[in-house]
Design an enzyme around this catalytic site. Structure first.
Site, short mmCIF file in Angstrom:
data_model
loop_
_atom_site.label_atom_id
_atom_site.label_comp_id
_atom_site.label_asym_id
_atom_site.label_seq_id
_atom_site.Cartn_x
_atom_site.Cartn_y
_atom_site.Cartn_z
N SER A 404 0.82 -1.22 0.00
CA SER A 404 0.00 0.00 0.00
C SER A 404 0.85 1.26 0.00
CB SER A 404 -0.96 -0.02 1.20
OG SER A 404 -1.84 -1.10 1.09
N LYS A 429 -0.43 -4.36 -3.36
CA LYS A 429 -1.76 -3.84 -3.04
C LYS A 429 -1.85 -2.43 -3.60
CE LYS A 429 -5.08 -2.83 0.64
NZ LYS A 429 -5.29 -1.41 0.30
#
Length: 515
Positions: A404, A429
């Site tokens: 992320s 991600k």
């Protein structure tokens, strides 16, 4: 345009949903789509407060303005949402008003969750990244879920129906959490909690609850819990099927109490395979500082000693950027000549914090990240006259646990030519979630966009491949080093990736490479 949908015979509740009226909690608006899109800019505030102001400004269409509002609430990974200000993005688009009628349950708790269902359905309808809703009729899904919820007798069962509806979207990151879980999610705003000091997460593929890391010196660290250990029970209860948030809530508690955790360890076992053990861990006040740093002294080939600033960032919390800034300034004052930024096993956190940290290392007005909305339109987020604190050579360490916001930061530094990446391929991600508090105190996480690196590299389900892998071959010709901080010397000396990073920095310096 006003519309109404009756779901069953009387009695009915009618809830008018005017998205403009929701601006006290979210900044979403259901506007008429327009195809024109330009760019957003991102500016890090100059103030020194722990909570930084962030500006997202848009040029062009109402639709780009709408997307900036979506990004306003965006948070990535398991961290508390932070306040983000929107500037220069006033939209004149007309919002749609929708009235939903449904059969009112006689159970007060279920009736309250019915309203939450409508609220949830509306936000998904407005902002979910897949406009086909996983190839299903989203309006019919509301009808179906409302009919299934009507005869229920408990709020928990009713919330289960909402979760079931969200599961049909096929996106594990779009979910609802209860008011109690949301309070746990927000812990960290003040940097403190009462617990055991352990970062955990549920693996999407296997469903295993695994330990990502332990805070140094915390009760979990002292108990010998290791990265990669699997938690199978908490206080004698199986954790099968529990989310990371629910499990974390069970681990927290009042100072002075204890929690019993059963673990399966994959490391240090004999030929019989993984071993199980139970540990009783005391709960204490945990200081959630996401950053630790030290100076590594490295002997160059010419015999001289160089100073490398080592900074480990474990999460992107509200204080991450300010703590990073303070650490860099302190090491600059001590004559550090190069840096290693360690993002290994950093699962992410606030997108805002990732963008703030990037601008500590970067100059100019280049692109930090590109976002792609539900219509497939791309919106670059650019810096505004950013000024780096240092121009010394930089290596960023990443691995399969870097996700992320870690991938946003690594991509921004790499694609802007600021850093070399060392380690292993990252998690992959590449989606952005908004976090919205609902009327009943629960919270809805919605995947609203995906992101690409500044060089337009796909990240979601792909990850970022580093420039240099940490392999035995990469360790050739690497000289040993030492740290002034004796408590960290042994672990750093044993870390092959840090040794490879030091060698890469030495090559940069010997070649006179600018970064």
């Amino acid at each position: 345009m006003e519309s109404s949908r009756a779901l069953a015979s009387s009695p009915l509740h009618k809830i008018p949903i005017s998205w403009k009226e929701r601006n006290r909690r979210t900044s979403f608006s259901l506007a008429t789509p327009k195809q024109l899109r330009t760019s957003c800019f991102y500016k890090r505030s100059a103030d020194k407060e722990l909570t930084r102001g962030v500006g997202l400004g848009c040029n062009g269409s109402d639709e780009s303005s709408n997307f900036a509002r979506i990004l306003k609430n965006a948070a990535i990974g398991l961290a508390a949402a932070a306040a983000v200000s929107v500037s220069g993005c006033d939209s004149s688009a007309l919002a749609e008003s929708l009235t939903v009628a449904f059969p009112a349950s006689r159970d007060i708790e279920v009736n309250r969750v019915q309203k939450t269902l409508v609220e949830t359905w509306g936000l998904i309808r407005e902002t979910f990244i897949d406009p086909t809703f996983n190839h299903q009729d989203w309006d019919s899904k509301l009808e179906q879920t409302m009919v299934e919820m009507f005869p229920l007798k408990s709020a928990d069962a009713a919330y289960g129906k909402i979760s079931g509806m969200l599961a049909t979207l096929g996106d594990p990151f779009t979910r609802i959490i209860s008011p109690k879980e949301y309070q746990s999610f927000r812990i960290g705003n003040d940097g403190n909690l009462q617990g055991v000091g352990m970062f955990i997460n549920t693996e999407p593929a296997s469903g295993r609850l695994v330990v990502l890391s332990c805070i140094e010196g915390s009760p979990a660290d002292r108990a010998g819990i290791l990265e990669g250990d699997e938690i199978v029970e908490i206080n004698g209860e199986s954790v099968a099927g529990l989310s990371g948030e629910v499990a974390a809530q069970k681990l927290r508690g009042s100072v002075g109490t204890t929690v019993i955790v059963k673990l399966v360890s994959q490391l240090g076992n004999d030929k019989n395979g993984p071993s199980q053990r139970e540990v009783r861990i005391p709960r204490e006040v945990i200081r959630l500082s996401p950053l630790s740093s030290t100076i590594i002294f490295h002997q160059l080939n010419d015999g001289h000693m160089s100073k490398t600033g080592y900074v480990r960032l474990s999460a992107f919390s509200q204080t991450a950027a300010s703590e990073m800034e303070n650490a860099i300034k302190e090491m600059e004052n001590q004559g550090v000549q190069s840096y290693i930024l360690d993002l290994r096993n950093n699962p992410g956190g606030l997108m805002k914090a990732g963008l703030d940290v990037a601008q500590i290392w970067l100059d100019g007005d280049g692109t930090l990240v590109n976002t792609v909305d539900r219509n497939g339109d791309m919106l670059p987020i650019n810096m505004v006259q950013s000024h780096a604190l240092t121009h010394d050579p930089l290596v960023v360490l990443v691995n399969e646990g870097s996700a992320s916001a870690s991938e946003i930061l690594a991509g921004a530094l790499h694609d802007n030519g600021r850093a070399i990446l060392v380690g292993h391929k990252t998690f992959g991600k590449g989606k952005i979630q908004s976090v919205t508090e609902l009327d009943d105190g629960s919270a809805l996480f919605i995947t609203v966009a995906k992101y690409l690196s500044p060089a337009l590299h796909e990240i979601d389900k792909v990850g970022i491949t580093p420039d240099i892998q940490c392999t035995p071959d990469a360790l050739n010709s690497v000289a040993p080093f030492q740290s002034k901080d004796k408590t960290k010397t042994s672990s750093l000396e044993m870390d092959s990736c840090i040794m490879v990073a030091e060698h890469a920095l030495e090559v940069q310096q010997s070649n006179g490479a600018a970064s």
